[in-house]
Enzyme design. Structure first.
Site, short mmCIF file in Angstrom:
data_model
loop_
_atom_site.label_atom_id
_atom_site.label_comp_id
_atom_site.label_asym_id
_atom_site.label_seq_id
_atom_site.Cartn_x
_atom_site.Cartn_y
_atom_site.Cartn_z
N CYS A 41 -17.88 15.81 3.96
CA CYS A 41 -19.02 15.82 4.92
C CYS A 41 -18.55 15.95 6.36
CB CYS A 41 -19.86 14.55 4.75
SG CYS A 41 -19.08 13.10 5.48
N CYS A 85 -13.97 8.22 3.47
CA CYS A 85 -14.96 8.64 4.47
C CYS A 85 -15.64 7.43 5.08
CB CYS A 85 -16.01 9.53 3.78
SG CYS A 85 -17.27 10.11 4.94
N HIS A 88 -4.59 -4.10 -2.28
CA HIS A 88 -4.93 -3.82 -0.87
C HIS A 88 -5.05 -2.33 -0.61
CE1 HIS A 88 -3.43 -8.03 0.45
NE2 HIS A 88 -4.62 -8.06 -0.10
N CYS A 144 -21.73 8.74 2.22
CA CYS A 144 -20.79 9.68 1.57
C CYS A 144 -19.72 8.89 0.82
CB CYS A 144 -20.14 10.57 2.63
SG CYS A 144 -18.85 11.61 1.95
N VAL A 180 0.84 -1.21 0.00
CA VAL A 180 0.00 0.00 0.00
C VAL A 180 0.88 1.26 0.00
CG1 VAL A 180 -1.92 -1.16 1.13
CG2 VAL A 180 -0.16 -0.06 2.55
N ASP A 181 2.22 1.05 -0.12
CA ASP A 181 3.15 2.18 0.06
C ASP A 181 3.26 3.10 -1.16
OD1 ASP A 181 5.74 -0.34 -0.13
OD2 ASP A 181 4.85 0.81 -1.77
N ASN A 190 12.45 -14.58 -3.24
CA ASN A 190 12.27 -14.25 -1.83
C ASN A 190 13.62 -14.36 -1.12
OD1 ASN A 190 11.44 -14.26 0.98
ND2 ASN A 190 9.36 -14.56 0.19
N SER A 222 5.31 -13.48 2.01
CA SER A 222 5.30 -14.73 2.79
C SER A 222 4.20 -15.66 2.28
CB SER A 222 5.07 -14.41 4.28
OG SER A 222 3.87 -13.66 4.41
#
Ligand code: BV8
Ligand code: ZN
Length: 288
Positions: A200, A153, A145, A158, A113-114, A261, A237
């Protein structure tokens, strides 16, 4: 049969593959200084991130959850893509890939997610602006991910999502990354001082997929995995599903699997190729 570690044979396989997918995990970003989850300094252990990376964890303690994600935002903001990201980004460029693997398609499916693979893709595409290499159309990257820098939100009516790289994301979170880093107790930040939806005003959450939540782009991924004749598994992993199941699926459909790996990982003995070592080196040998 034990997996092969013959790099020349893998490069021949790569050259003759038509539909290639890569499934990446935290090991891809390790050389960029982003801690992995299960490794030595693993986040799962230090901050019991498994419980933090859940809707229940956020609901129970949004202040602690936001400090965990603020710490990871600040770490990612200071990080740079490494040669593993770059090797995959270069292979994503049609003009480069066609020289290595003529006529092939390639998609990187990352669990990370970086945002480092996106940044690496943008950097590489800017170096090769010729026709067919523009970042948005041609570089196939799926962040299944979600993204650390997406802020969404929590209000059901919303659901506004915005890309926000502000550092710190709110004043109250500023500096807490140092506390999280040293595992000291977290200050209980009042809800109103946590990130709020800019539309909102409701409490906002990190735009990542937590355990029990549906990953993004599953339909696209399923179609790609169905068609793939080569699945490259990098720096994971292979313990979290559905991502951990894609390699097996490709193999069941008659395709090949290559695992890159640092150490042994779930199911790697079934792979056709296994390259043990830092992927910032082995991916350059394989895709360079
Ligand atoms: C889903 C984002 C249903 C957030 C992450 C019980 C209850 C609920 C769910 C489940 C359950 N049992 C099973 C499940 C399914 C669950 C799951 O798999 N749980 C596991 C723990 C058993 N999965 C889910 O909940 C998923 N959703 O199933 O929804 C559904 C499905 C379809 C349709 C509708 C509904 C959602 C999972 C996503 C969770 N979010 N991240 C955040 O980041 O905070 S998971 C997170 O951990 C990562 O994103 C990644 O996916 C995952 C695994 O981490 P890795 O990337 O593999 O990192 P790790 O540290 O483990 O390993 C690093 C590797 O790198 C090591 O092997 C190391 O050797 C190597 N390495 C290190 N350095 C290097 C290197 N390799 C090469 N070079 C180096 N230099
Ligand atoms: Zn809102």
């Amino acid at each position: 049969m034990a997996p092969s570690n013959n790099m020349d044979a893998f490069r021949e396989l790569l050259a003759s593959s038509r539909h290639i997918v890569a499934v990446a995990g935290a090991g891809l970003s390790a050389a960029s200084g982003i801690p992995t989850f299960r490794g030595a300094g693993g986040m799962w252990r230090k901050y019991n991130a498994i419980s933090l990376a859940t809707p229940e964890g956020f609901k129970a303690n949004p202040s602690l959850s936001w400090q965990f994600y603020h710490y990871r935002r600040e770490t990612a903001l200071r990080a740079q893509p490494n040669n593993a990201h770059r090797a995959l980004s270069a292979f994503s460029l049609p003009t480069i890939r066609q020289q290595i693997s003529p006529g092939s398609t390639f998609t990187l499916i990352t669990q990370n997610v970086d945002g480092l693979s996106q940044r690496s893709n943008d950097q590489i595409a800017a170096m090769f602006p010729e026709e067919g290499n523009t970042a948005d159309e041609k570089l196939q990257l799926i962040e299944m991910h979600g993204k650390l820098f997406d802020v969404s939100c929590t209000a059901k009516d919303c659901r506004h999502v915005e890309y926000n790289t502000k550092s710190p994301i709110t004043e109250a979170l500023g500096g807490t990354e140092l506390l999280v880093e040293h595992g000291t107790l977290d200050p209980d930040i009042p809800l109103e001082d946590l990130p709020r939806c800019s539309k909102c005003g409701s409490l906002a959450r990190p735009g990542v997929v937590w355990f029990g939540e549906r990953p993004f782009h599953l339909d696209d991924i399923d179609k790609l995995v169905e068609k793939a004749d080569l699945c490259v598994v990098v720096g994971t992993s292979s313990t979290v599903y559905p991502a951990a199941g894609y390699a097996m699926e490709v193999q069941e459909n008659g395709g090949k699997v290559a695992v890159f790996n640092l150490d042994r990982s779930e199911g790697d003995e079934e792979a056709d190729y296994l390259f043990l070592g830092p992927c910032e080196e082995t991916l350059v040998q394989a895709f360079g």
